[in-house]
Motif scaffolding. Structure first.
Motif, PDB file in Angstrom:
ATOM      1  N   UNK A 225       0.836  -1.193   0.000  1.00 10.59           N
ATOM      2  CA  UNK A 225       0.000   0.000   0.000  1.00 10.59           C
ATOM      3  C   UNK A 225       0.877   1.252   0.000  1.00 10.59           C
ATOM      4  N   UNK A 226       0.577   2.162  -0.913  1.00  9.79           N
ATOM      5  CA  UNK A 226       1.323   3.403  -0.995  1.00  9.79           C
ATOM      6  C   UNK A 226       2.630   3.310  -1.743  1.00  9.79           C
ATOM      7  N   UNK A 227       2.959   2.119  -2.246  1.00  8.00           N
ATOM      8  CA  UNK A 227       4.193   1.953  -2.999  1.00  8.00           C
ATOM      9  C   UNK A 227       3.886   1.847  -4.484  1.00  8.00           C
ATOM     10  N   UNK A 228       4.820   2.272  -5.302  1.00  6.03           N
ATOM     11  CA  UNK A 228       4.653   2.194  -6.752  1.00  6.03           C
ATOM     12  C   UNK A 228       5.790   1.399  -7.355  1.00  6.03           C
ATOM     13  N   UNK A 267       4.174   8.911  -2.787  1.00  7.22           N
ATOM     14  CA  UNK A 267       4.636   7.534  -2.965  1.00  7.22           C
ATOM     15  C   UNK A 267       6.068   7.342  -2.476  1.00  7.22           C
ATOM     16  N   UNK A 268       6.304   6.223  -1.797  1.00  8.37           N
ATOM     17  CA  UNK A 268       7.653   5.879  -1.359  1.00  8.37           C
ATOM     18  C   UNK A 268       7.756   4.373  -1.247  1.00  8.37           C
ATOM     19  N   UNK A 290      10.949  -1.231  -5.279  1.00 10.35           N
ATOM     20  CA  UNK A 290       9.988  -0.249  -5.791  1.00 10.35           C
ATOM     21  C   UNK A 290      10.619   1.135  -5.923  1.00 10.35           C
ATOM     22  N   UNK A 291       9.938   1.995  -6.635  1.00 12.92           N
ATOM     23  CA  UNK A 291      10.404   3.366  -6.785  1.00 12.92           C
ATOM     24  C   UNK A 291      10.531   4.044  -5.427  1.00 12.92           C
ATOM     25  N   UNK A 292      11.489   4.961  -5.355  1.00 11.67           N
ATOM     26  CA  UNK A 292      11.716   5.793  -4.175  1.00 11.67           C
ATOM     27  C   UNK A 292      11.967   4.968  -2.916  1.00 11.67           C
ATOM     28  N   UNK A 293      12.621   3.823  -3.089  1.00 10.10           N
ATOM     29  CA  UNK A 293      13.075   3.053  -1.936  1.00 10.10           C
ATOM     30  C   UNK A 293      14.350   3.680  -1.381  1.00 10.10           C
ATOM     31  N   UNK A 294      14.659   3.325  -0.154  1.00  8.12           N
ATOM     32  CA  UNK A 294      15.940   3.693   0.432  1.00  8.12           C
ATOM     33  C   UNK A 294      16.738   2.418   0.653  1.00  8.12           C
ATOM     34  N   UNK A 295      17.975   2.384   0.215  1.00  3.45           N
ATOM     35  CA  UNK A 295      18.817   1.204   0.345  1.00  3.45           C
ATOM     36  C   UNK A 295      19.995   1.535   1.251  1.00  3.45           C
ATOM     37  N   UNK A 296      20.158   0.762   2.320  1.00  8.39           N
ATOM     38  CA  UNK A 296      21.288   0.929   3.234  1.00  8.39           C
ATOM     39  C   UNK A 296      22.211  -0.275   3.058  1.00  8.39           C
TER      40      UNK A 296
END
Length: 384
Positions: A225-228, A267-268, A290-296
């Motif tokens: 939900x809320x992810x693209x 979207x995030x 998904x788009x606008x993910x954060x990768x650590x």
């Protein structure tokens, strides 16, 4: 004293002079010392790691030809003090310490430098200013995991997940398992863990969803939900939103966008923790996330790797790298363990004496049995 010496990728138990604490240092009787993935790397990649360290300004990292006592994940008891100490704790007090010491004007990494012998030994010296008493009767085994759990806590803080955002942990080795524990302790509601190893998936039971990547995708294993997933969805969302807003006369539609951004309604994607450290993993995450993910990136890849920057740009992925911790994070981690907010004991899958370190290194080469093996210098066991 007895210690395990690493030289030219060989490990052997030997008698060496006991360490003598210099100004501001404390002598510690080692109770337990964890075997870290960095130790496995340093045994066979010491020279490459030394070159990398030199590029960042640290020139005393161990070299393969040197005789080095490894071990930077340790707990112990105070045995004595060097000159200039405040002698904060009585002899026999259980303590842990950040693995960094000062000798004169030089700084050394304990257990990763020939100038600072580590915890694969009966005794080790630490800096009094970097030493902390173990609270609440925390066991020596759990206290020894303060250091690796602090690495995970630093990574989680760097990820800035937020309680309503999904966290995905790729790789369930010791550091991945520690990240899972710290994510749940910080209040993250949904943690997805993925690993090809059945044993490591079993150890990752603290996650909410555990995935075998050979059978299912971690990117589709939870409600998104809320992810693209694609740029087409983002463009369609933008068009649909503008068409609705423009139907309202005299509405300053740009304020609606500002409000959505302020409350986190834009979207995030999830926050992804890369805990594998093998070539190709980062690019695989960029392709699947998904788009606008954060990768650590927490896993340490010792080989040259490649990924496609344009792919990360097109998906607006935030790529971060994490290592180590600061003194406050180390202290906070110790108290989280002592207060029962985090239970590190499921990570511990074996204990050996100094004579068993060679067999422990061999066992840790396979992911199907062990996660974290501790060394007990008083244990005479030579095998797991």
């Amino acid at each position: 004293m007895k210690a395990v010496i690493c030289t030219e990728a060989r490990l052997e138990v030997d008698d060496i002079p006991p360490p003598i604490p210099v100004r501001g240092q404390v002598l510690i009787d080692v109770s337990r010392c964890g075997i870290c993935g960095s130790d496995l790397h340093a045994r066979v990649h010491a020279d490459e790691m030394a070159e990398l360290a030199a590029e960042t300004g640290y020139r005393d990292f161990m070299r393969s030809h040197q005789r080095v006592v490894l071990g930077h994940e340790f707990s112990g008891t105070v045995a004595g003090y060097g000159p200039g100490c405040r002698k904060r704790w009585p002899v026999g007090t259980a303590v842990v310490a950040l693995p960094i010491v000062r000798t004169g004007s030089d700084i050394h990494l304990t257990g990763l430098s020939a100038s600072a012998p580590g915890g694969y030994a009966e005794q080790v010296v630490v800096q009094e200013s970097m030493t902390l008493p173990v609270p609440n009767g925390l066991s020596a085994e759990a206290a020894a995991l303060t250091e690796p759990m602090a690495v995970a806590w630093h990574a989680v803080r760097k990820g800035d997940v937020g309680k309503r955002r999904t966290a995905i942990v790729i790789g369930c080795g010791p550091i991945g398992l520690a990240v899972i524990s710290m994510l749940k302790a910080s209040g993250v509601r949904r943690v997805v863990a993925a690993d090809f190893s059945a044993r490591r998936r079993e150890l990752a039971r603290g996650a909410d969803v555990v995935v075998d990547p050979a059978a299912a995708s971690p990117w589709t294993s939870y409600p998104r939900r809320g992810e693209t997933a694609s740029i087409t969805e983002v463009l369609a969302l933008g068009l649909d939103t503008m068409e609705r807003l423009r139907r309202i006369p005299k509405l300053p539609w740009w304020h609606a966008f500002a409000l959505a951004d302020a409350v986190g309604a834009t979207p995030s994607g999830p926050v992804v923790f890369e805990c594998v450290g093998m070539p190709g993993v980062i690019d695989g995450i960029l392709a699947g996330a998904p788009l606008r993910s954060r990768v650590v990136v927490v896993g340490v890849c010792m080989e040259t790797d490649t990924f496609r920057p344009a792919l990360a740009i097109n998906k607006e992925i935030d790529l971060r790298f994490a290592i180590a911790y600061d003194p406050r994070e180390f202290r906070d981690t110790l108290h989280m363990l002592a207060d029962g907010k985090v239970d590190p004991t499921p990570l511990i899958t074996g204990t050996v004496g100094l004579a068993g370190v060679e067999s422990a290194f061999t066992a840790l080469g396979s992911p199907e049995v062990h996660a974290k093996i501790l060394i007990d210098p008083e244990n005479t066991t030579a095998a797991l």
